[in-house]
Design an enzyme around this catalytic site. Sequence first.
Site, short mmCIF file in Angstrom:
data_model
loop_
_atom_site.label_atom_id
_atom_site.label_comp_id
_atom_site.label_asym_id
_atom_site.label_seq_id
_atom_site.Cartn_x
_atom_site.Cartn_y
_atom_site.Cartn_z
N HIS A 1 -41.68 -121.15 48.64
CA HIS A 1 -40.82 -120.63 49.35
C HIS A 1 -39.78 -121.54 49.99
O HIS A 1 -38.54 -121.42 49.90
CB HIS A 1 -40.96 -119.69 50.35
CG HIS A 1 -39.96 -118.68 51.06
ND1 HIS A 1 -39.07 -119.33 51.77
CD2 HIS A 1 -39.48 -117.46 50.64
CE1 HIS A 1 -38.22 -118.18 52.23
NE2 HIS A 1 -38.51 -116.93 51.60
N CYS A 2 -40.65 -122.74 50.31
CA CYS A 2 -39.86 -123.52 51.13
C CYS A 2 -38.57 -124.30 50.67
O CYS A 2 -37.48 -124.33 51.07
CB CYS A 2 -40.90 -124.69 51.95
SG CYS A 2 -41.85 -123.88 53.06
N LEU A 3 -38.89 -124.85 49.24
CA LEU A 3 -37.88 -125.65 48.63
C LEU A 3 -36.83 -124.94 47.41
O LEU A 3 -35.80 -125.17 47.84
CB LEU A 3 -38.46 -126.76 47.89
CG LEU A 3 -39.44 -127.76 48.61
CD1 LEU A 3 -39.89 -128.92 47.72
CD2 LEU A 3 -38.72 -128.18 50.09
#
Length: 420
Positions: A260-262
């Site tokens: 999800h983060c990148l």
Amino acid sequence: MTSKVAVIGQGYVGLPLAVAAAENGFHVVGYDIDERRVKKLAAGESYVGDIPSARLRSILDRGTYRPSIDPDDVEGFDIAVVTVPTPLHEGVPDLSFIEAAGELLASRLRPGATVILESTSYPGTTEEVLAPLLHKGSLLEPGTDFHLGYSPERIDPGNTRWTFETTPKVVSGIDDRSLERVRAFYERIVDEVVVAPSPRVAELAKVLENTFRHVNIALVNELATHAEGIGVDVWEALDIASTKPFGFMRFTPGPGVGGHCLPVDPLYLSWKVERTLSKRFRLVELADELNNQMPEYVVRRLTRGLDRRRQTVTGARILMLGLAYKANTGDVRESPALPIARMFIEAGATVRVADPHVTESPDIPGLTRVDLTAEELRQAHAVLVVTDHDAFDYGLVAAEARYVFDCRHRIAPAAHIESL
């Protein structure tokens, strides 16, 4: 009196938080809308690699943790933490899960309770989205009748050094009393707490952390696509650059970014900047473009390698090592392995994949799950290392495979082994 904690969302962020709270003197309800997920948790089966099932069963046996799909079980909470997904739809932030969580909590919100948002979003979400929802549904005033804050998640799946408990936890509140309550909660369950001056600063810090990684990974990914053409081994260059003790931080190329983060979080920042200032965050957009093109680049490189061996990709048997987006985890969210597999299948290849960490197969017609064996390696026209799980026997791969394209640089280059 033991405080009741409601954790809304029992995924890769919510479950570690719920377990840590349940182990440190809180009575925790882990609420999730996924009935299958809740049934597994109730049976003591963890689907998050960082939480062993034995650890989960221990808090179930003690009665300090109860997974639930019933919203009424959230009733009477002293502290509620929102850890729901924040996806993108056609480049636009989708806060529907935060909104649903806010409505659920608002109807059960009591004076003196504390609500904390952990889901990643653009600066202003806590005060502009969640606070009005809680006020509307409860008629209680944020900061006066109840406490509200933001504490960004910093979960790194598979990281045994920096766990939920050992990673410094950023905390914030909409006022001093809210900050005091949020801080006191996390100080009981993590080793170190870092105070941010406001939720907006904490929200921006979170998307900044992920944007920093996204941009730097895009840099080395683009470098990797050019290094081959200019006759330089990008991995050797990275090794040399990494000897500098200041002014350089090592990032490594790969087949794309996942989780999800990148792929998602930096675009929340880009969207907010454009919506608020009518300006484009060009570096974020470029990084996203560069990282998104890596799966296609990997397919082209491996296809060229097959061509040099007088084998067309149509009719080729390709063995992929890894489905997860990250080593030593079973997390397939936004994994570059998925588009890579689809492209090869669409090109007419037979695609088989080995991943001991992924328990549920993705819905990709034509993709076959297998174990990594000498026979599978020998039968493959090409072996593609997508995820560098430690569980893979790379010596066996080097010894038995006809041709290897290694996206993670885990195997020493040889005549039949290429690196990204």
